[in-house]
Design an enzyme around this catalytic site. Structure first.
Site, mmCIF file in Angstrom:
data_model
loop_
_atom_site.group_PDB
_atom_site.id
_atom_site.type_symbol
_atom_site.label_atom_id
_atom_site.label_comp_id
_atom_site.label_asym_id
_atom_site.label_seq_id
_atom_site.Cartn_x
_atom_site.Cartn_y
_atom_site.Cartn_z
ATOM 1 C CG ASP A 87 -1.978 0.984 1.208
ATOM 2 O OD1 ASP A 87 -2.109 1.666 0.166
ATOM 3 O OD2 ASP A 87 -2.700 1.132 2.211
ATOM 4 C CG ASP A 122 -5.343 5.970 -2.924
ATOM 5 O OD1 ASP A 122 -4.260 5.699 -2.375
ATOM 6 O OD2 ASP A 122 -6.418 5.465 -2.560
ATOM 7 C CB CYS A 274 -12.138 -21.612 17.997
ATOM 8 S SG CYS A 274 -10.787 -21.814 16.831
ATOM 9 C CB CYS A 276 -7.626 -23.000 15.640
ATOM 10 S SG CYS A 276 -7.065 -21.897 16.952
ATOM 11 C CB CYS A 279 -8.906 -22.498 20.593
ATOM 12 S SG CYS A 279 -8.750 -20.809 19.995
HETATM 13 ZN ZN LIG Z 1 -8.927 -20.813 17.742
#
Ligand SMILES: [Zn+2]
Length: 541
Positions: A87, A122, A274, A276, A279
């Protein structure tokens, strides 16, 4: 062409974007890398999380590290061998005012460090600004965009042409039209961050669609600063292909835990919703007790897992043709998202233009919000443009939808068929059967097996808006057709009085005879006798 579409649903697409560091699949999320304070290394983002691309800020790189990224090359400097987008510092202008770097400088810098996707400098419009100011940002951005093509030296970089205008949609349209005329490979919608922070997803819908309608549709569109998984499906459905997220790290710093349905403070959680790799082995209480840096990394990693998982679900939904269902589900995460979803009704004709209307699977209809989906809009348009009733049909018999589909195979309809047999050969063809059914409206018998007229499930009882929609479709149909008589099998339990009332008044205005049989009033034998009597009477006249 650097972008190729593989699969589509609504305005969403799974595509391949070719960059000089490899081809990446869209919809694509670029985690924002801030080399000053990066909780997870770029290499780890690719190796452990599967992120094919990252984004960083050329303005910050130049200010803080000067020539080092030029000497090492951006990829080596970051230690990331996927695609790197930069950016230009436009957001810093928006937040901190002016930037002490010129467009020529920042363009040259991006070329020298070797960005794969790079952005011109921009001028972001911002959110609460006057029209006058917004106009100036659009004009200055355009001037710089035109200038840029005179000074750029590398052709292997994909350059981003940002669309400005903020909430002034006429300016967004103008900006998109003019930017679209220039040979950018990617476009971006500027300054939506504040719109999203204030939860004005409805305004965001208008901004994105205005940009989409006025840009070359085949070019990918980047939505700056759209970092929350809760709204990914909305943005993707509206045709945004690329996103960047700084939110995963910013939220982590503030002890905030992302889910695809919203954000929680870590201290408010008793359970992690969660599984994952982070977790699964810990409880919120254990994480609260960690040292601040360790806790931040934990949350940043979890937040990225959530983002990545949601993008995968969205891609699968696109492949399955079930993005609308996914969108409706996510819209229930927050009323502001649901408000945005309701706004799509206004844009149905644009969405249907680019969305496939025949799918591998049937559709689920939950409420009148689903009336905006392309399958419904497409059917309505097709009926209007292409359908003519059979020429010898004198009587229109309107039959309510049955639970079983196709309708003509339902046992309720078998009985009606017996009435036709009793009417005899000479009248076959004089009575035209159409079903009135949610969400499609009028379905002629001969079409009821065409996708998706039999391939859908609806939630009952129907809501008011859906009943009214179907009643309106019936009205339009009677208006356009040339029957002598309309006979309605009236089902007050399911449809109230709407269909009957509109049928009656339309027939009266048009000088068409109208009869109705209440199918809930008496035993089925009597109903059939009554129907036979009515048909006989009208056919012999
Ligand atoms: Zn998680």
């Amino acid at each position: 062409m650097s972008f190729e579409t593989k699969e589509k649903d609504l305005l969403a697409r799974i595509g391949k974007l070719k960059t000089k560091s490899g081809t990446v699949e869209t919809p694509l999320l670029f985690p924002v890398i801030n080399p000053n304070i990066q909780p997870i290394s770029p290499r780890k983002l690719k190796d452990d999380f599967g992120f094919e691309a990252v984004i960083t800020n050329a303005y910050i790189l130049k200010k803080r590290f000067q020539t080092k990224p030029i000497e090492q090359g951006l990829h080596k400097f970051l230690d990331f061998d996927g695609a790197v987008m930069t950016d230009s510092g436009a957001y810093q202008i928006l937040v901190y005012g002016g930037v002490e770097m010129s467009q020529a400088e920042i363009v040259e810098y991006q070329e020298r460090i070797g960005s794969d996707i790079a952005t011109i400098l921009d001028i972001p419009t911002g959110w609460k600004v006057t029209k006058n100011h917004a106009t100036k940002t659009v004009e200055e951005t355009l001037r710089r965009a035109k200038d840029f093509f005179k000074t750029k030296t590398r052709n292997d970089i994909l350059w981003v042409g940002p669309v400005q205008g903020g909430r002034h949609l006429d300016l967004v349209a103008k900006s998109a039209v003019e930017m679209g005329k220039l040979p950018f490979q990617v476009h971006a919608l500027g300054s939506p961050t504040e719109v999203m922070e204030s939860y004005r997803f409805d305004v965001l819908v208008d901004m994105i669609l205005t940009a989409k309608m006025n840009l070359p549709i085949e070019r990918p569109l980047h939505l700056f600063g759209a970092g929350h998984p809760m709204m990914f499906s909305l943005a993707v459905a509206l045709g945004c292909d690329l996103f960047d997220s700084a939110a995963y790290a910013l939220y982590a710093r503030e002890n905030r835990y992302m889910t695809e349905n919203g954000t929680w403070r870590l201290s408010e959680l008793d359970y992690f919703p969660c599984q994952c790799s982070k977790c699964a082995g810990e409880s919120p209480k254990e994480v609260v007790e960690k040292a601040p840096k360790e806790r931040e990394t934990f949350l940043a990693e979890h937040n990225l897992y959530v983002c990545q998982a949601e993008l995968k679900r969205i891609k699968q939904a696109i492949r399955d043709g079930r993005l609308w269902e996914h969108l409706e589900m996510r819209a229930h995460a927050h009323p502001a998202l649901f408000t945005a979803l309701k706004k799509l009704k206004k844009h149905g004709d644009f969405i249907v233009k680019y969305s496939p209307t025949v799918k591998r699977s049937g559709l689920f209809f939950f409420s009148s919000v689903g009336l905006a989906r392309p399958e419904v809009v497409h059917y309505r348009n097709r009926m209007l443009e292409r359908y003519c009733p059979p020429e010898n049909a004198r009587v229109l018999l309107l039959v309510p939808q049955t639970r079983k589909k196709p309708f003509h195979k339902a046992h309720e309809f078998n009985r009606i068929r017996q009435v036709f047999q009793r009417l005899g050969e000479e009248h076959s063809g004089s009575v035209h059967v159409c079903f009135y059914a949610a969400p499609f409206g009028v379905i002629p018998l001969e079409l009821d097996e065409v996708y998706p007229l039999s391939q859908h499930e609806i939630a009952l009882p129907l809501d008011r808006e859906t009943v009214d929609y179907v009643a309106d479709q019936v009205l339009d149909y009677i208006k356009r057709a040339h029957y002598e008589t309309v006979v309605l099998l009236h089902d007050p339990q399911q449809w109230g009085d709407s269909v009957k009332k509109l049928c009656k008044s339309t027939c009266l205005k048009k000088g068409v005879r109208f009869e109705h049989v209440n199918i809930k009033a008496e035993g089925s034998k009597n109903i059939l006798t009554r129907l036979e009597m009515i048909l006989k009477k009208h056919l012999s006249e």
